[in-house]
Design an enzyme around this catalytic site. Sequence first.
Site, PDB file in Angstrom:
ATOM      1  N   ASP A  23       0.819  -1.217   0.000  1.00  0.00           N
ATOM      2  CA  ASP A  23       0.000   0.000   0.000  1.00  0.00           C
ATOM      3  C   ASP A  23       0.850   1.263   0.000  1.00  0.00           C
ATOM      4  O   ASP A  23       0.654   2.157  -0.816  1.00  0.00           O
ATOM      5  CB  ASP A  23      -0.906   0.059   1.240  1.00  0.00           C
ATOM      6  CG  ASP A  23      -2.122  -0.847   1.112  1.00  0.00           C
ATOM      7  OD1 ASP A  23      -2.476  -1.214  -0.022  1.00  0.00           O
ATOM      8  OD2 ASP A  23      -2.715  -1.181   2.161  1.00  0.00           O
ATOM      9  N   ARG A  65       0.460   4.068  17.393  1.00  0.00           N
ATOM     10  CA  ARG A  65       0.024   5.099  16.442  1.00  0.00           C
ATOM     11  C   ARG A  65       0.255   6.532  16.902  1.00  0.00           C
ATOM     12  O   ARG A  65       0.720   7.361  16.125  1.00  0.00           O
ATOM     13  CB  ARG A  65      -1.454   4.905  16.071  1.00  0.00           C
ATOM     14  CG  ARG A  65      -1.778   3.608  15.343  1.00  0.00           C
ATOM     15  CD  ARG A  65      -0.853   3.330  14.210  1.00  0.00           C
ATOM     16  NE  ARG A  65      -1.271   2.170  13.422  1.00  0.00           N
ATOM     17  CZ  ARG A  65      -0.442   1.346  12.789  1.00  0.00           C
ATOM     18  NH1 ARG A  65       0.854   1.538  12.858  1.00  0.00           N
ATOM     19  NH2 ARG A  65      -0.882   0.328  12.086  1.00  0.00           N
ATOM     20  N   ASP A 105      -6.970   2.892  13.034  1.00  0.00           N
ATOM     21  CA  ASP A 105      -5.656   3.542  12.929  1.00  0.00           C
ATOM     22  C   ASP A 105      -5.738   4.940  12.319  1.00  0.00           C
ATOM     23  O   ASP A 105      -5.021   5.846  12.722  1.00  0.00           O
ATOM     24  CB  ASP A 105      -4.690   2.660  12.135  1.00  0.00           C
ATOM     25  CG  ASP A 105      -4.286   1.421  12.923  1.00  0.00           C
ATOM     26  OD1 ASP A 105      -4.273   1.500  14.168  1.00  0.00           O
ATOM     27  OD2 ASP A 105      -3.979   0.389  12.303  1.00  0.00           O
ATOM     28  N   SER A 136      -3.853  -9.029   6.957  1.00  0.00           N
ATOM     29  CA  SER A 136      -3.289  -7.719   7.232  1.00  0.00           C
ATOM     30  C   SER A 136      -2.589  -7.800   8.587  1.00  0.00           C
ATOM     31  O   SER A 136      -3.214  -8.110   9.600  1.00  0.00           O
ATOM     32  CB  SER A 136      -4.412  -6.680   7.258  1.00  0.00           C
ATOM     33  OG  SER A 136      -3.950  -5.497   7.874  1.00  0.00           O
TER      34      SER A 136
HETATM   35  N1  ARG Z   1      -7.567  -4.265  15.878  1.00  0.00           N
HETATM   36  C1  ARG Z   1      -6.336  -3.689  16.350  1.00  0.00           C
HETATM   37  C2  ARG Z   1      -6.509  -2.219  16.577  1.00  0.00           C
HETATM   38  O1  ARG Z   1      -7.444  -1.631  16.142  1.00  0.00           O
HETATM   39  C3  ARG Z   1      -5.177  -4.007  15.417  1.00  0.00           C
HETATM   40  C4  ARG Z   1      -5.137  -3.200  14.185  1.00  0.00           C
HETATM   41  C5  ARG Z   1      -4.002  -3.580  13.323  1.00  0.00           C
HETATM   42  N2  ARG Z   1      -3.779  -2.614  12.289  1.00  0.00           N
HETATM   43  C6  ARG Z   1      -3.549  -2.909  11.035  1.00  0.00           C
HETATM   44  N3  ARG Z   1      -3.373  -1.914  10.224  1.00  0.00           N
HETATM   45  N4  ARG Z   1      -3.503  -4.139  10.588  1.00  0.00           N
HETATM   46  O2  ARG Z   1      -5.673  -1.629  17.213  1.00  0.00           O
END
Ligand code: ARG
Length: 421
Positions: free
Chosen positions: A33, A114, A143, A195
């Site tokens: 990406d 983040r 995120d 992912s």
């Molecule tokens: N569900 C978790 C969260 O919201 C993990 C997210 C993982 N992020 C990703 N871009 N794959 O923090």
Amino acid sequence: MAEGRHTLITTGSYEAEPDEVGRVLLLYSGGLDTSVMLKWIQDEYEAEVVALTVDLGQPGEDFEVVRGKAMNLGAVDCHVIDAREEFAHDYVLPAIKANALYGGGYPLFTALGRPLIAKLAVEKAHESGCDTIAHGCTGKGNDQVRIESTVLAMDPEMKIIAPVRGWQMGREEEIAYAREHGIPVKGGTESPPYSIDDNIWGRSSEGGPIEDLGEPPRDDVFNLVTDPREAPDEPEDVAVEFERGCPVAINGERLGLVELLERAGEIGARHGVGIVDHIEDRIVGLKVRDLYEVPAAELILTAHKELEKLVGTIHQNTFKPQLDAHWAYLVYAGLWYEPLLGDLNAFMDAVNEQVTGSVTVRLFKGSARPVARESPNALYDQALAGFGESGGLFSQQASPGFIELWSLQSRMAYGIRNRKR
Ligand code: ARG
């Protein structure tokens, strides 16, 4: 903007219009990406791109390779910041003090990373004269909320673009775009359809076959933690020592926090500890399933919680978990700079002043169970707690009087509700 491959509809005041974009700071991971994005931003916005990659202890990542890839794709510069110390001390440690588990199972490693990544992005954007920050989050996840809210808290003037939200390319189209523009596609298209996100505090997998709630996880999901069926046949006892809520030693060996978290992760992973199959309420309203591998968090949080219980009063121990849950919720929801979180941190620090001592956790084929504890601050007296007569501080003769008064209102209410009419 060149030939409009995407429809740009802005709904947030901070979303960059193409003519406002001069130089973009791109949060770059080296994956498909953000690699496509690196090229795409140059083409669509006719803008320069400075790439930034943040090391939060993602296992097995070669950051020089990532840097080289960014430069090859035309970045004017690519910064790699090793933020592991800051992440461990300023983000993971407060989470330990708050026993942070969102939804009862997710230790928040991504959610903690983040705001740090976003803060570093704002700093680097300022340093390198960027007017816009770009990231690779989709419009369906948490995120984007965490990154954008942090960026805007730190710099209300900063513009943001999130191409994945608008470019309407599926994975196949992205791969085609990558091929067309000479972007290397790792492992062809055969890589597992998950992912992934990871750092020193854990690893998550989402998407693909995981979305079928009726199916147990496939074996190819797990990459960090040993299958508990293949873990050692002998249990291992691991002593975790804390000073004022901070883990400082494992099995008597004093370690810096980064090293300690790595060590905890290794030991836990070897014993199959820290696999979580989690249904989660995202902040944007979706319910999703995540598969987590969190061996370090499982070991450290188990020990920390146990020690806290030993040194806390009954009142602290019944109250704090409610605040712990709220702490986790705010961090999950991307409100790292919310004053309430600071208020809660002050409370967590105050309670953790007493959290000094050691807890031994027995690891065995996926389970982590406290088996021994010691603390100079334990509110525990073996002589008082024993079944023998203790005298002194505790008088058994006082108990009936206590029971009579303690239960008074409840007994009266029971009588009223059950009286014969
Ligand atoms: N569900 C978790 C969260 O919201 C993990 C997210 C993982 N992020 C990703 N871009 N794959 O923090």
